[in-house]
Design an enzyme around this catalytic site. Sequence first.
Site, PDB file in Angstrom:
ATOM      1  N   SER A 104      59.544 -29.956 -70.856  1.00  0.00           N
ATOM      2  CA  SER A 104      58.605 -30.055 -71.870  1.00  0.00           C
ATOM      3  C   SER A 104      57.392 -30.483 -71.319  1.00  0.00           C
ATOM      4  CB  SER A 104      59.177 -31.277 -72.801  1.00  0.00           C
ATOM      5  OG  SER A 104      58.446 -31.521 -74.050  1.00  0.00           O
ATOM      6  N   HIS A 213      58.812 -29.465 -80.472  1.00  0.00           N
ATOM      7  CA  HIS A 213      59.536 -28.448 -80.203  1.00  0.00           C
ATOM      8  C   HIS A 213      60.204 -27.823 -81.542  1.00  0.00           C
ATOM      9  CE1 HIS A 213      58.581 -28.787 -76.035  1.00  0.00           C
ATOM     10  NE2 HIS A 213      59.195 -29.996 -76.149  1.00  0.00           N
TER      11      HIS A 213
END
Length: 314
Positions: A104, A213
């Site tokens: 991430s 996300h």
Amino acid sequence: MDLGSVISKRIAFVFPGQGSQYVGMGKALYEKSAAARKIFQQADEILGFPLSTLCFHGPAEELGDTINAQPAILTVSLAYLEALRERWRSLNVNIVPSFVAGHSLGEFTALVAAGVLDFADALYLVRERGRLMKECGDLQPGGMAAVLGLDRETLEAICEEASEVGTVVLANDNCPGQSVISGENAALERAMELARQRGARKVVRLDISIASHSPLMERAAQQLAELVNKIPLREPQVPVVANISGRFMTTVDEIRKEIAAHVVRPVQWTHSVREMANDGTAAFLEIGPGQVLGGLIRRIRSDVEVMSAKDFGI
């Protein structure tokens, strides 16, 4: 640590993401490494406030705020990388990765490590990324939850069913049996309930007030695309493994698209690790605060060596 053995192996550098922050991170590193100290000093100067003080002394709530946590983790991770390089120079060795990847937010650290982004540009980008994500969270409240003990297909089916009451998606495929879901509060709670009913070993709501996300971050993605188009990027010196596809990125165009879409698409960490291992990576070096990624990697591929900065005395 047998440096000769490490140098002879294909090695990947991997960098952690948000959630790995803790009060006190980087403080010992700052005190013993001139190279790390320089990174912290640059960050304070670039941002115009003492990020280093926030990392070392908190308060935890302020450090955990996404607008601060993102530049803090990037800075600490790069301080670890520079301290490692300093140590290796003192030993007359040069450990060069075959691949780099980040989980991430950690993907931005990987881009700096690969020579794609300057530290100053990366710091600006992640600070803005945090701000934009926080704004999205204020406009469309949501959250995230970790789910243990269910396979990906079952969890995707649960998210689809729970989507009857709002948006909820698979956000992170961390390793077999460990995933994170993300979405609007009502849909997230429904998915958590369904996961428990379908036999999940553990379902935990994460201490985060944004649905990272997920499609709820679409506004942030559009604004990030505009920002990244104004920042100079270079061809990577080593291949970077993309979170979105789990495949290698070798061109600037691929990287620009990845950065823009990153906040709305899931993190394919399982696929990323397998891609590197299948291409001959025998060792993974986790660089940054904490050692979360090492545990995930061991569960994905038990046949690879996993190391951290501590193995080099850092």
